[in-house]
Scaffold this motif. Sequence first.
Motif, PDB file in Angstrom:
ATOM      1  N   MET A 144       0.830  -1.203   0.000  1.00 35.64           N
ATOM      2  CA  MET A 144       0.000   0.000   0.000  1.00 35.64           C
ATOM      3  C   MET A 144       0.866   1.255   0.000  1.00 35.64           C
ATOM      4  N   THR A 184       0.832   4.022  -2.893  1.00 35.48           N
ATOM      5  CA  THR A 184       0.512   5.405  -2.530  1.00 35.48           C
ATOM      6  C   THR A 184       1.546   6.373  -3.099  1.00 35.48           C
ATOM      7  N   ALA A 196      -7.851   4.489   3.788  1.00 35.08           N
ATOM      8  CA  ALA A 196      -6.977   3.326   3.839  1.00 35.08           C
ATOM      9  C   ALA A 196      -7.208   2.537   5.122  1.00 35.08           C
TER      10      ALA A 196
END
Length: 416
Positions: A246, A250, A271
């Motif tokens: 993640m 990002t 998130a």
Amino acid sequence: MAAPGENLRINPDRLWDSLMEMAKIGPGVAGGNNRQTLTDADSEGRHLFAAWCAKAGMKMGVDSMGNMFARREGTDPDALPIYVGSHLDTQPTGGKYDGILGVLGGLEVIRSLNDMNIKTKHPIVVTNWTNEEGTRFAPAMLASGVFAGMHTEDWAKDRTDADGKKFGDELRRIGWEGDERVGERKMHAFFELHIEQGPILEAEGKQIGVVTHGQGLWWLEVTLTGKDAHTGSTPMNMRVNAGLGMARITEAVHRIAMDHQPAAVGAVGQANVYPNSRNVIPGKAVFTIDFRSPDLAKLTSMREKLEVEAAQIAADLGLGISIEPVGHFDPVTFDEGCVAAIRDAAERLGYSHMNIVSGAGHDACWINRLYPTAMVMCPCVGGLSHNEAEEISKEWAGAGADVLFHAVVETAEIVS
């Protein structure tokens, strides 16, 4: 058609008092508002708006998605109405002006016409669209989306909130499910007044934003699947870390948006990692990417590049990945005639102004698919919105409503 004289202005004190009175309903914890859609507070705000409309001599209609339509008659029964409005629902930690200014600015147009005993050929209808924010029931602009044929009513009413409550059930519970069929109303034009929700107008020292375009949007929900493991006893080279994936995606979102400058933005705003324990390597991550641009080619390119890069990041880390679009609309070009009416009104009234692209989605973006539409914006302090510290001045609100008044009334055609 004759334009209103530049001496014709709305009552800024009355508009401001109405904004402050509405803000008492669903107060937030830090000076703003928490009047989320289809809550008891939303119902109370609707009742107050309806009472004000009745006092102004308007007839209220409500459709089966809860959209409210308050009508002031015109002199020509066959003339299509001019619609004006926005939304009364707020974010959980929302401000007192986002959306509300557009609804109560529309009401102030009617009140001012009544004060001046001005009649128009076209009827004027002030609208409160249901669930513009989309916080409790996703997606945003839900009811105007049904009106514009973007969603089916059954699908919309089946949307659930975090507690599993359905939109349709909650609409009936608060007593605002009307009997009109959604989308049957016809419009001559639609105008929406809104705070900018960005810093440009204030930074440029402009009182009015003439909105020519609206950004398109992709919301992409990414799910990464790895393996839960102890953070202390799992060797670094043996981890399948969804949180790390993640983080890398990002960073890729930011870089991709920067590579598409100018007029492109992107971020991860929502998130979650699982099991969300301080000593467990995340075995799952779910997060939403928000890409926006007024340029369709850039918007499409950002999504395509992200999907390729995210898949490669997941493969490098041994993660499973799925990407699901959960929100989308193409860039919007507002009607030239309606935009000109707003620009001409600002010129006539002597307000400083500039062309601007809306960075946020609005009900006007859906209505623009059906009928001539435009938006007028006023500044907000520091560009801050979706925050209880959101602030505007009485002067900014009054200037925006003055321009709205002139654009709407000119389009509705004064007859006396």
